[in-house]
Scaffold this motif. Structure first.
Motif, PDB file in Angstrom:
ATOM      1  N   ASP A  57      -8.714   8.016  -5.821  1.00  0.00           N
ATOM      2  CA  ASP A  57      -8.454   9.428  -5.537  1.00  0.00           C
ATOM      3  C   ASP A  57      -9.400   9.968  -4.476  1.00  0.00           C
ATOM      4  O   ASP A  57     -10.598   9.623  -4.458  1.00  0.00           O
ATOM      5  CB  ASP A  57      -8.611  10.270  -6.807  1.00  0.00           C
TER       6      ASP A  57
ATOM      7  N   ALA B  46      -5.692   2.372  -7.884  1.00  0.00           N
ATOM      8  CA  ALA B  46      -5.453   3.709  -7.352  1.00  0.00           C
ATOM      9  C   ALA B  46      -6.804   4.383  -7.180  1.00  0.00           C
ATOM     10  O   ALA B  46      -7.626   4.377  -8.109  1.00  0.00           O
ATOM     11  CB  ALA B  46      -4.575   4.519  -8.302  1.00  0.00           C
TER      12      ALA B  46
ATOM     13  N   GLU C  89       0.838  -1.200   0.000  1.00  0.00           N
ATOM     14  CA  GLU C  89       0.000   0.000   0.000  1.00  0.00           C
ATOM     15  C   GLU C  89       0.873   1.251   0.000  1.00  0.00           C
ATOM     16  O   GLU C  89       2.012   1.239   0.481  1.00  0.00           O
ATOM     17  CB  GLU C  89      -0.874   0.062   1.256  1.00  0.00           C
TER      18      GLU C  89
ATOM     19  N   ALA D  61     -11.294   6.005  -9.664  1.00  0.00           N
ATOM     20  CA  ALA D  61     -10.311   4.950  -9.439  1.00  0.00           C
ATOM     21  C   ALA D  61      -9.796   4.451 -10.777  1.00  0.00           C
ATOM     22  O   ALA D  61     -10.419   4.636 -11.820  1.00  0.00           O
ATOM     23  CB  ALA D  61     -10.937   3.796  -8.650  1.00  0.00           C
TER      24      ALA D  61
ATOM     25  N   THR E 282      -4.043  10.164  -3.037  1.00  0.00           N
ATOM     26  CA  THR E 282      -4.320   8.973  -3.829  1.00  0.00           C
ATOM     27  C   THR E 282      -3.862   7.751  -3.039  1.00  0.00           C
ATOM     28  O   THR E 282      -2.721   7.696  -2.585  1.00  0.00           O
ATOM     29  CB  THR E 282      -3.606   9.011  -5.186  1.00  0.00           C
ATOM     30  N   TYR E 283      -4.778   6.818  -2.874  1.00  0.00           N
ATOM     31  CA  TYR E 283      -4.482   5.557  -2.198  1.00  0.00           C
ATOM     32  C   TYR E 283      -4.245   4.503  -3.263  1.00  0.00           C
ATOM     33  O   TYR E 283      -5.052   4.323  -4.173  1.00  0.00           O
ATOM     34  CB  TYR E 283      -5.648   5.161  -1.300  1.00  0.00           C
ATOM     35  N   ARG E 284      -3.121   3.813  -3.164  1.00  0.00           N
ATOM     36  CA  ARG E 284      -2.786   2.767  -4.126  1.00  0.00           C
ATOM     37  C   ARG E 284      -2.425   1.499  -3.371  1.00  0.00           C
ATOM     38  O   ARG E 284      -1.828   1.561  -2.288  1.00  0.00           O
ATOM     39  CB  ARG E 284      -1.601   3.200  -5.006  1.00  0.00           C
ATOM     40  N   ARG E 285      -2.783   0.351  -3.966  1.00  0.00           N
ATOM     41  CA  ARG E 285      -2.437  -0.912  -3.330  1.00  0.00           C
ATOM     42  C   ARG E 285      -2.464  -2.043  -4.354  1.00  0.00           C
ATOM     43  O   ARG E 285      -3.019  -1.898  -5.452  1.00  0.00           O
ATOM     44  CB  ARG E 285      -3.381  -1.247  -2.179  1.00  0.00           C
TER      45      ARG E 285
END
Length: 467
Positions: free
Chosen positions: A258, A256, A231, A268, A241-244
């Motif tokens: 936003d 990803a 993550e 996303a 932005t969250y990415r995993r």
């Protein structure tokens, strides 16, 4: 809800009911979401259905204007723990596409005939029809957001043949797949450049929700829990932005999401090694961000409580985050962030090439079974956390695992199983907050009345055996 109340929601174009029911117009042969901006039909011509699949089963086509297949799911399936609620969650996770109705029935512990009968009675459609409606939505999404060949889209959406795909699209959307794609026109993204590290395809997504939605709190929570390697969260508050990475039935994925708001949805981007995992990946993201909740119902109930009224007013639409991977969530709760990072580094599956700071997919339970009792319980089947698991049974099974105490088991039930009404031992929760005690806990955390360090995810730690 009675039909007259439903008609009033249609007349007022109330978006709060989108996904909770659908209405169809006899004179046009079309079904819509309640907030459809078209002219309100006469009451005598309107019929109501609990699901899109039920409307389709009665011969109605999806409205081109309001796109009723793109609404949030019903919040009812988050709350209900009976066989119908469990079945709906499993169908959303793609179980029927992968294992058929017999596989769904086996997981639920009922016969296929019993599952068919109960679903038809409750939601107006059986498991095959519900899965078919979901496949049609996936097909439309791929047709209108990617440049994939139509044949590839048919199988990626879960159809058994191109002919079945063509017939379903024509029946539900009254257009051919080619015509449906043409409607997107210049909105289609430019082809992505080929790169050795790139997954097979990228799909832009709009993950719809019911307003209000308090984005800062859920991104704050994700930021506090990031596990290195699987993550990352980048950007300034309000534009993060969250990415995993994702471990999925047919391969792996990268996503990803936003924080910045453009509408009542999260923007996303999803990259998958195998497009057959699209439906499953979308449903898991929806659970992670709690996008199918009914925030009006939660806020109305909790806002009436003196201890919570000010907190609810400060953060309307606060959500109770779930999990992108239930087994991963449980292991992380058991070993803590530092322990989880170590597991990723030692046992996680490396990506073919790093993508930013994302380097691994979280390890499967079988890779951890020799070192972690909880992972061994997943492997031998004594603990089930899939989307159809019985929540009470799962919590009891978790508490039988060496090292998993009551608080950790409750946290896993809240997050991994998406239970909206969990009382966490050692934390101040009241029966008066039911059936939304999980959301009350989120308000207390967000306000700082409960620190993350005192939360159930940190109440106990299983010691990892040295390899």
């Amino acid at each position: 809800m009675d039909e007259e109340t439903g008609y009033e929601a249609v007349r007022s174009r109330d978006a709060r009911f989108d996904g909770e029911f659908f209405f169809a117009v006899e004179t046009t042969g079309i079904y819509c979401r309640p907030s459809c901006p078209a002219v309100t039909p006469k009451r005598k011509n309107v019929h109501f259905y609990p699901t899109a699949a039920a409307a389709q089963g009665h011969g109605y086509r999806a409205c081109r204007r309001c796109r009723p297949d793109a609404v949030p799911g019903s919040a009812e399936w988050n709350v209900r723990a009976d066989v119908v609620g469990r079945a709906m969650r499993m169908i959303g996770d793609g179980v029927v596409d992968r294992e058929g109705v017999p596989g769904l029935a086996l997981r639920l512990g009922y016969s296929a005939r019993q599952v068919q009968r109960q679903l038809t009675a409750e939601v107006g459609a059986g498991p095959v029809a519900l899965a078919r409606a979901q496949r049609a939505h996936t097909a439309r999404l791929l047709l209108q957001t990617t440049r994939l060949p139509v044949t590839d889209i048919a199988f990626a959406a879960g159809f058994a043949s191109v002919r079945q795909f063509n017939d379903t699209v024509r029946q539900i959307y009254a257009r051919t797949p080619t015509a449906l794609r043409a409607e997107a026109g210049t909105r289609l993204p430019a082809p992505e450049p080929a790169a050795p590290a790139a997954p097979a395809a990228g799909v832009p997504l709009r993950l719809a929700y019911r307003e209000p939605y308090h984005r800062p709190a859920i991104f704050d929570r994700l930021a506090a829990e990031v596990v290195a390697g699987v993550e990352e969260l980048t950007g300034a508050p309000g534009a993060r932005t969250y990415r995993r990475t994702l471990r999925l039935p047919h391969g792996f994925g990268l996503v990803a999401v936003d924080e910045a708001a453009a509408g009542p949805w999260l923007d996303a981007r999803l990259h998958l090694a195998d497009l057959r995992d699209l439906t499953t990946a979308v449903q898991r993201l929806r659970r992670l961000f709690d996008l199918d909740a009914d925030p009006q119902a939660v806020d109305e109930r909790l806002g009436a409580e003196p201890e919570l009224a000010a907190l609810v007013a400060a953060r309307p639409g606060l959500r109770s985050p779930g999990a992108a991977d239930a087994e991963e969530c449980a292991v992380r709760a058991a070993v803590g962030s530092a322990g989880a990072a170590r597991l990723v580094a030692e046992y996680g599956r490396p990506l073919d090439a790093p993508c930013g700071t994302l380097t691994h997919v979280f390890p499967e339970p079988k890779a951890l079974a020799e070192h972690l009792p909880l992972a061994a319980a997943f492997e031998d089947g004594s603990v089930r956390l899939d989307s159809g698991a019985d929540r009470e049974d799962a919590e009891q099974a978790l508490r039988a695992v060496p090292g998993v105490d009551a608080a950790t088991a409750a946290h896993i039930r809240m997050r991994a199983l998406g239970d909206p009404d969990v009382a966490v031992p050692g934390l101040p929760t009241r029966d008066a907050w039911r059936p939304w005690r999980s959301y009350a806990v989120q308000h207390l955390w967000a306000e700082g009345e409960l620190s993350l360090a005192s939360g159930p995810a940190h109440a106990h730690r299983i010691d990892l055996e040295q390899p």
